[in-house]
Design a protein around this motif. Structure first.
Motif, PDB file in Angstrom:
ATOM      1  N   ASP A 112       0.839  -1.193   0.000  1.00 25.11           N
ATOM      2  CA  ASP A 112       0.000   0.000   0.000  1.00 25.11           C
ATOM      3  C   ASP A 112       0.878   1.249   0.000  1.00 25.11           C
ATOM      4  OD1 ASP A 112       0.921   0.180   2.657  1.00 25.11           O
ATOM      5  OD2 ASP A 112      -0.902  -0.697   3.461  1.00 25.11           O
ATOM      6  N   GLU A 113       0.244   2.408   0.026  1.00 26.75           N
ATOM      7  CA  GLU A 113       0.941   3.689   0.060  1.00 26.75           C
ATOM      8  C   GLU A 113       0.384   4.493   1.228  1.00 26.75           C
ATOM      9  OE1 GLU A 113       0.267   5.432  -3.796  1.00 26.75           O
ATOM     10  OE2 GLU A 113       1.694   4.079  -4.737  1.00 26.75           O
ATOM     11  N   GLU A 114       1.201   5.431   1.737  1.00 23.70           N
ATOM     12  CA  GLU A 114       0.726   6.249   2.856  1.00 23.70           C
ATOM     13  C   GLU A 114       1.092   7.708   2.640  1.00 23.70           C
ATOM     14  OE1 GLU A 114       0.352   5.977   7.645  1.00 23.70           O
ATOM     15  OE2 GLU A 114       2.151   5.115   6.758  1.00 23.70           O
ATOM     16  N   LEU A 115       0.131   8.563   2.938  1.00 26.08           N
ATOM     17  CA  LEU A 115       0.317  10.004   2.858  1.00 26.08           C
ATOM     18  C   LEU A 115       0.217  10.575   4.262  1.00 26.08           C
ATOM     19  CD1 LEU A 115      -1.021  12.619   0.519  1.00 26.08           C
ATOM     20  CD2 LEU A 115      -1.895  12.696   2.843  1.00 26.08           C
ATOM     21  N   TYR A 116       1.151  11.459   4.613  1.00 23.86           N
ATOM     22  CA  TYR A 116       1.061  12.239   5.838  1.00 23.86           C
ATOM     23  C   TYR A 116       0.867  13.696   5.429  1.00 23.86           C
ATOM     24  CZ  TYR A 116       3.436   8.491   8.587  1.00 23.86           C
ATOM     25  OH  TYR A 116       3.798   7.325   9.206  1.00 23.86           O
ATOM     26  N   HIS A 117      -0.124  14.353   6.023  1.00 23.53           N
ATOM     27  CA  HIS A 117      -0.311  15.790   5.823  1.00 23.53           C
ATOM     28  C   HIS A 117      -0.184  16.436   7.200  1.00 23.53           C
ATOM     29  CE1 HIS A 117      -2.445  19.621   5.192  1.00 23.53           C
ATOM     30  NE2 HIS A 117      -1.794  19.559   4.054  1.00 23.53           N
ATOM     31  N   ILE A 118       0.873  17.235   7.384  1.00 24.22           N
ATOM     32  CA  ILE A 118       1.173  17.816   8.691  1.00 24.22           C
ATOM     33  C   ILE A 118       0.206  18.967   8.976  1.00 24.22           C
ATOM     34  CG2 ILE A 118       2.966  18.772  10.186  1.00 24.22           C
ATOM     35  CD1 ILE A 118       3.626  15.965   8.908  1.00 24.22           C
ATOM     36  N   LEU A 119      -0.537  18.857  10.079  1.00 27.16           N
ATOM     37  CA  LEU A 119      -1.524  19.876  10.463  1.00 27.16           C
ATOM     38  C   LEU A 119      -0.958  20.874  11.467  1.00 27.16           C
ATOM     39  CD1 LEU A 119      -4.589  17.491  10.855  1.00 27.16           C
ATOM     40  CD2 LEU A 119      -3.972  18.895   8.875  1.00 27.16           C
ATOM     41  N   SER A 120      -0.052  20.414  12.343  1.00 28.92           N
ATOM     42  CA  SER A 120       0.596  21.319  13.294  1.00 28.92           C
ATOM     43  C   SER A 120       1.893  20.699  13.775  1.00 28.92           C
ATOM     44  CB  SER A 120      -0.326  21.635  14.474  1.00 28.92           C
ATOM     45  OG  SER A 120      -0.538  20.484  15.258  1.00 28.92           O
ATOM     46  N   GLY A 121       2.790  21.567  14.215  1.00 27.51           N
ATOM     47  CA  GLY A 121       4.063  21.111  14.730  1.00 27.51           C
ATOM     48  C   GLY A 121       5.101  20.935  13.629  1.00 27.51           C
ATOM     49  N   TYR A 122       6.230  20.348  14.015  1.00 26.12           N
ATOM     50  CA  TYR A 122       7.288  20.083  13.050  1.00 26.12           C
ATOM     51  C   TYR A 122       8.130  18.914  13.532  1.00 26.12           C
ATOM     52  CZ  TYR A 122      10.162  22.896  16.226  1.00 26.12           C
ATOM     53  OH  TYR A 122      10.803  23.397  17.330  1.00 26.12           O
ATOM     54  N   GLY A 123       8.918  18.362  12.612  1.00 23.63           N
ATOM     55  CA  GLY A 123       9.751  17.226  12.975  1.00 23.63           C
ATOM     56  C   GLY A 123      10.638  16.793  11.825  1.00 23.63           C
ATOM     57  N   ILE A 124      11.123  15.567  11.928  1.00 27.78           N
ATOM     58  CA  ILE A 124      11.989  14.967  10.925  1.00 27.78           C
ATOM     59  C   ILE A 124      11.259  13.775  10.303  1.00 27.78           C
ATOM     60  CG2 ILE A 124      14.171  13.756  10.506  1.00 27.78           C
ATOM     61  CD1 ILE A 124      14.603  16.667  11.195  1.00 27.78           C
ATOM     62  N   TYR A 125      11.218  13.764   8.966  1.00 24.96           N
ATOM     63  CA  TYR A 125      10.621  12.678   8.205  1.00 24.96           C
ATOM     64  C   TYR A 125      11.738  11.909   7.524  1.00 24.96           C
ATOM     65  CZ  TYR A 125       7.781  10.265   4.691  1.00 24.96           C
ATOM     66  OH  TYR A 125       7.188   9.312   3.905  1.00 24.96           O
ATOM     67  N   ASN A 126      11.771  10.591   7.713  1.00 24.93           N
ATOM     68  CA  ASN A 126      12.753   9.733   7.070  1.00 24.93           C
ATOM     69  C   ASN A 126      12.110   9.144   5.832  1.00 24.93           C
ATOM     70  OD1 ASN A 126      14.252   7.434   6.248  1.00 24.93           O
ATOM     71  ND2 ASN A 126      15.121   7.213   8.289  1.00 24.93           N
ATOM     72  N   VAL A 140       3.725  14.497   2.663  1.00 24.45           N
ATOM     73  CA  VAL A 140       4.719  13.541   2.186  1.00 24.45           C
ATOM     74  C   VAL A 140       4.005  12.240   1.829  1.00 24.45           C
ATOM     75  CG1 VAL A 140       6.672  14.543   3.440  1.00 24.45           C
ATOM     76  CG2 VAL A 140       5.232  12.856   4.567  1.00 24.45           C
ATOM     77  N   ILE A 141       4.533  11.564   0.822  1.00 18.24           N
ATOM     78  CA  ILE A 141       3.925  10.311   0.372  1.00 18.24           C
ATOM     79  C   ILE A 141       4.983   9.218   0.365  1.00 18.24           C
ATOM     80  CG2 ILE A 141       2.803   9.093  -1.536  1.00 18.24           C
ATOM     81  CD1 ILE A 141       1.629  11.793  -2.395  1.00 18.24           C
ATOM     82  N   CYS A 142       4.654   8.101   0.970  1.00 19.76           N
ATOM     83  CA  CYS A 142       5.492   6.911   0.937  1.00 19.76           C
ATOM     84  C   CYS A 142       4.844   5.956  -0.060  1.00 19.76           C
ATOM     85  CB  CYS A 142       5.576   6.276   2.324  1.00 19.76           C
ATOM     86  SG  CYS A 142       6.621   4.806   2.359  1.00 19.76           S
ATOM     87  N   ARG A 143       5.522   5.721  -1.171  1.00 21.41           N
ATOM     88  CA  ARG A 143       4.978   4.884  -2.247  1.00 21.41           C
ATOM     89  C   ARG A 143       5.125   3.395  -1.926  1.00 21.41           C
ATOM     90  NH1 ARG A 143       3.163   7.898  -6.822  1.00 21.41           N
ATOM     91  NH2 ARG A 143       2.690   5.777  -7.363  1.00 21.41           N
ATOM     92  N   LYS A 144       4.387   2.578  -2.636  1.00 18.63           N
ATOM     93  CA  LYS A 144       4.437   1.129  -2.484  1.00 18.63           C
ATOM     94  C   LYS A 144       5.885   0.650  -2.654  1.00 18.63           C
ATOM     95  CE  LYS A 144       0.935  -0.923  -4.176  1.00 18.63           C
ATOM     96  NZ  LYS A 144      -0.085  -1.525  -5.034  1.00 18.63           N
ATOM     97  N   GLY A 145       6.345  -0.178  -1.713  1.00 17.02           N
ATOM     98  CA  GLY A 145       7.693  -0.714  -1.752  1.00 17.02           C
ATOM     99  C   GLY A 145       8.734   0.173  -1.084  1.00 17.02           C
ATOM    100  N   GLU A 146       8.331   1.361  -0.632  1.00 21.20           N
ATOM    101  CA  GLU A 146       9.261   2.278   0.023  1.00 21.20           C
ATOM    102  C   GLU A 146       9.016   2.291   1.527  1.00 21.20           C
ATOM    103  OE1 GLU A 146       8.801   6.067  -1.908  1.00 21.20           O
ATOM    104  OE2 GLU A 146       9.700   5.348  -3.774  1.00 21.20           O
ATOM    105  N   GLY A 147       9.955   2.922   2.284  1.00 20.84           N
ATOM    106  CA  GLY A 147       9.836   2.980   3.729  1.00 20.84           C
ATOM    107  C   GLY A 147       9.937   4.399   4.254  1.00 20.84           C
ATOM    108  N   HIS A 148       9.440   4.592   5.478  1.00 18.25           N
ATOM    109  CA  HIS A 148       9.472   5.924   6.089  1.00 18.25           C
ATOM    110  C   HIS A 148       9.286   5.847   7.593  1.00 18.25           C
ATOM    111  CE1 HIS A 148       4.835   6.724   6.126  1.00 18.25           C
ATOM    112  NE2 HIS A 148       5.090   5.438   6.217  1.00 18.25           N
ATOM    113  N   SER A 149       9.607   6.965   8.256  1.00 21.68           N
ATOM    114  CA  SER A 149       9.318   7.150   9.679  1.00 21.68           C
ATOM    115  C   SER A 149       9.172   8.653   9.905  1.00 21.68           C
ATOM    116  CB  SER A 149      10.445   6.588  10.557  1.00 21.68           C
ATOM    117  OG  SER A 149      11.637   7.334  10.382  1.00 21.68           O
ATOM    118  N   ILE A 150       8.673   9.015  11.083  1.00 20.74           N
ATOM    119  CA  ILE A 150       8.518  10.435  11.402  1.00 20.74           C
ATOM    120  C   ILE A 150       8.738  10.629  12.899  1.00 20.74           C
ATOM    121  CG2 ILE A 150       6.011  10.287  11.700  1.00 20.74           C
ATOM    122  CD1 ILE A 150       5.911  13.099  10.270  1.00 20.74           C
TER     123      ILE A 150
END
Length: 166
Positions: A112-126, A140-150
């Motif tokens: 699957d794929e995942e989208l994060y839309h930041i509504l408040s605050g800030y941080g580091i996205y891997n 930010v969008i993590c496409r199928k087969g890719e990885g991420h963290s926040i």
């Protein structure tokens, strides 16, 4: 004429011009911007459709060390395992609240794929090993087969919408 109907589970629906359609076409309002406009090519008419998930219907869950991350994460599921939308490619729609210093650990989206839309605050996205700063208004969008963290690197909670689609 727009009509309101609330007889399908705990959710509310809007109908336009009494045009017959399959209820399984509904998408969550959080994704569709409250309304999805569909053209019916056979009838050459427009439908305005919305599935509204009320705040009191959102299932809230608190998780520690989510996906190997740190700290407490609070999720508010509009769409998820306990309240799916039939025949939809949306598997999850949630508001995510990361406490300061908290994170969602690195994970790969195999199917699957995942989208994060930041509504408040800030941080580091891997993003597949590349770390970038993210803040309110970023998506930010993590496409199928890719990885991420926040990770929330701020002093206030970081709140974002997470949308998983297959």
């Amino acid at each position: 004429m727009i009509q309101h109907y609330s007889g399908l589970g705990n959710s509310s629906y809007l109908f336009c011009n009494n045009i017959p359609f399959d209820v399984k076409l509904f998408l969550p309002a959080a994704i569709a911007g409250h309304f999805l406009i569909l053209a019916d090519p056979d009838l050459l008419k427009w439908l305005v459709i919305a599935l509204i998930v009320r705040e009191e219907e959102v299932k809230k869950v608190c998780k520690s060390n989510m996906r190997g991350g740190f700290g407490e994460v609070t999720l508010g599921f509009s769409v998820g395992p306990d309240n799916p939308v039939e025949n939809s490619f949306f598997n999850l729609v949630a508001t995510v609240n990361l406490d300061p210093g908290a994170s969602v650990g690195y994970h790969v989206h195999e199917d699957d794929e995942e989208l994060y839309h930041i509504l408040s605050g800030y941080g580091i996205y891997n993003d597949n090993g590349t770390e970038v700063e993210v803040k309110r208004g970023d998506a930010v969008i993590c496409r199928k087969g890719e990885g991420h963290s926040i990770t929330n690197t701020g002093k206030e909670p970081m709140i974002f919408m997470a949308v998983v689609a297959s």
